[in-house]
Design a protein around this motif. Structure first.
Motif, PDB file in Angstrom:
ATOM      1  N   ASP A  54      -4.209   2.696   7.620  1.00 39.98           N
ATOM      2  CA  ASP A  54      -2.969   3.113   6.947  1.00 39.98           C
ATOM      3  C   ASP A  54      -2.696   4.602   7.127  1.00 39.98           C
ATOM      4  O   ASP A  54      -2.219   5.285   6.214  1.00 39.98           O
ATOM      5  CB  ASP A  54      -3.000   2.744   5.447  1.00 39.98           C
ATOM      6  CG  ASP A  54      -3.008   1.243   5.228  1.00 39.98           C
ATOM      7  OD1 ASP A  54      -2.866   0.485   6.209  1.00 39.98           O
ATOM      8  OD2 ASP A  54      -3.158   0.816   4.067  1.00 39.98           O
ATOM      9  N   HIS A  70       0.799  -1.228   0.000  1.00 43.95           N
ATOM     10  CA  HIS A  70       0.000   0.000   0.000  1.00 43.95           C
ATOM     11  C   HIS A  70       0.829   1.274   0.000  1.00 43.95           C
ATOM     12  O   HIS A  70       0.281   2.367  -0.223  1.00 43.95           O
ATOM     13  CB  HIS A  70      -1.011  -0.020   1.159  1.00 43.95           C
ATOM     14  CG  HIS A  70      -2.377   0.426   0.760  1.00 43.95           C
ATOM     15  ND1 HIS A  70      -3.536   0.019   1.371  1.00 43.95           N
ATOM     16  CD2 HIS A  70      -2.765   1.285  -0.227  1.00 43.95           C
ATOM     17  CE1 HIS A  70      -4.572   0.602   0.781  1.00 43.95           C
ATOM     18  NE2 HIS A  70      -4.135   1.378  -0.181  1.00 43.95           N
ATOM     19  N   ASP A  80     -10.123  -1.542   3.274  1.00 44.85           N
ATOM     20  CA  ASP A  80      -8.901  -2.021   3.930  1.00 44.85           C
ATOM     21  C   ASP A  80      -9.277  -2.573   5.300  1.00 44.85           C
ATOM     22  O   ASP A  80     -10.295  -2.184   5.876  1.00 44.85           O
ATOM     23  CB  ASP A  80      -7.942  -0.824   4.107  1.00 44.85           C
ATOM     24  CG  ASP A  80      -6.465  -1.209   4.206  1.00 44.85           C
ATOM     25  OD1 ASP A  80      -6.149  -2.174   4.923  1.00 44.85           O
ATOM     26  OD2 ASP A  80      -5.647  -0.524   3.585  1.00 44.85           O
ATOM     27  N   ASP A 109      -7.421  -2.348  -0.710  1.00 46.83           N
ATOM     28  CA  ASP A 109      -6.446  -3.286  -0.139  1.00 46.83           C
ATOM     29  C   ASP A 109      -7.155  -4.636  -0.011  1.00 46.83           C
ATOM     30  O   ASP A 109      -8.205  -4.731   0.635  1.00 46.83           O
ATOM     31  CB  ASP A 109      -5.992  -2.756   1.219  1.00 46.83           C
ATOM     32  CG  ASP A 109      -4.879  -3.575   1.856  1.00 46.83           C
ATOM     33  OD1 ASP A 109      -4.881  -4.817   1.699  1.00 46.83           O
ATOM     34  OD2 ASP A 109      -4.024  -2.968   2.528  1.00 46.83           O
TER      35      ASP A 109
HETATM   36 MN   LIG Z   1      -3.613  -1.079   3.345  1.00 50.50          MN
END
Ligand SMILES: [Mn+2]
Length: 340
Positions: free
Chosen positions: A177, A150, A173, A264
């Motif tokens: 992040d 990522h 996801d 993701d």
């Molecule tokens: Mn991610």
């Protein structure tokens, strides 16, 4: 090699009970070959068996690989994501009967290969990725990215926001992040969206993060995100539900301005997508993934990525197959795709 599969043996189409599919001889667009005429394992291993070209010039959208995984915190292997997604994409066909989308009737699409990255230098890789994507977006081409970990979304969004201004974000996801740093480093796959916020690349009131879950180092791990104005949709708020109503709200939130989709694969439950570096239990289902991506139809999508496929942890190939299908669904959701 394109000619090899677009000109079936004389008479080959006449024996079919089905109407001949469009092929690049009769269409002004690139059209993936049908397995009715070209055996599935035949051909150079490009995304959807589309033609490969080195430049984004003349394309409405392009698949591009970014085989970087040195920003990974746990299991490495996403550097092999693009190759395996391309291999499994030979199962994906050219129409989407569920949504009516016929992407190869109105968009010129190709596989433009991979961005070269420096596996020994993340900062240098970010520069290489940013510069490659500056060229892609400058050509008026929408990038559909095959990751890679990522980390890559940070330099991609630098290039995208330079052209379009701060973008809305649909981010699927297990993790937000938005970490600040780890082991003293500010660039790795746990920090891309904090770096994007700091650089003004995101329109923070138009950011939604879906599928978030897992243990954390504090009891209020999403405070930073809420403070920025992000909508955080926890996985447990998605369990055993259709996400169609959520996506109706997301479309309202996003409006008509540019948005980016960052998916993701670990947003999905590891039962469906075990081939990834930082799996978390109790994630989204494949059907919910389709509801999210199909729910983005009509939005002003200016780029998409599918990241964190690490094929070595899934000998079945199903994680890469999932990635290939989700990228096809993203293509089908792009602005300008014809509905039949
Ligand atoms: Mn991610």
């Amino acid at each position: 090699w394109v000619a090899l599969w677009t000109r079936p043996r004389e008479g080959a189409q006449r024996v079919s009970a089905f109407p001949a599919p469009p092929c690049s001889e009769r269409s002004s667009f690139n059209v993936p070959p049908s397995a009715q005429f070209v055996a599935r394992p035949v051909g150079i291993c490009s995304m959807l068996k589309l033609p490969v070209q080195t430049s984004p010039e003349g394309l409405d959208a392009a698949f591009v690989g970014v085989p970087l995984d040195t920003g990974t915190s746990n299991r490495p292997g996403a550097r092999f994501g693009p190759r395996h997604i391309r291999a499994e994409s030979s199962m994906v066909r050219s129409y989407n009967p569920s949504t009516g989308a016929a992407p190869f009737h109105s968009l010129m699409v190709a596989d433009i290969g991979d961005v070269n990255v420096n596996l020994y230098n993340l900062l240098e890789s970010c520069r290489q990725i940013r510069e490659a994507y500056q060229k892609i977006v400058a050509a008026g081409c929408i990038p559909l990215t095959l990751g890679g970990d990522h980390t890559i979304t940070y330099p991609i969004l630098q290039a995208v926001a330079e052209k379009h201004g701060p973008v809305g974000l649909v981010h699927v996801d297990a993790h937000t992040d938005t970490g600040d740093k780890a082991l003293g480093e500010k660039i790795y796959h746990g920090t891309p969206f904090r770096r994007c916020v700091e650089e003004g690349l995101l329109d923070c009131k138009r950011v939604v993060q879906i599928g978030i879950r897992g243990s954390s180092y504090t009891l209020d791990p999403y405070k930073y995100n809420r403070d920025q104005g992000f909508r955080v949709v926890l996985a447990e708020d998605c369990w055993m539900k259709s996400l169609v109503p959520l996506m109706g709200e997301v479309r309202q939130q996003m409006g008509a301005k540019p948005i980016y989709i960052s998916f993701d694969i670990d947003g999905l439950d590891p039962a469906y997508a075990p081939g990834t570096g930082t799996p978390e239990i109790a994630g989204l289902t494949p059907a919910q993934a389709l509801e999210i991506i199909r729910g983005c139809q009509g939005l002003n999508i200016v780029g998409c990525d599918l990241v964190e496929v690490a094929p070595v942890y899934d000998a079945s190939g199903n994680t890469a197959l999932m990635g290939a299908n989700l990228l096809f669904e993203m293509l089908c959701a792009l602005p300008g795709v014809k509905k039949l």
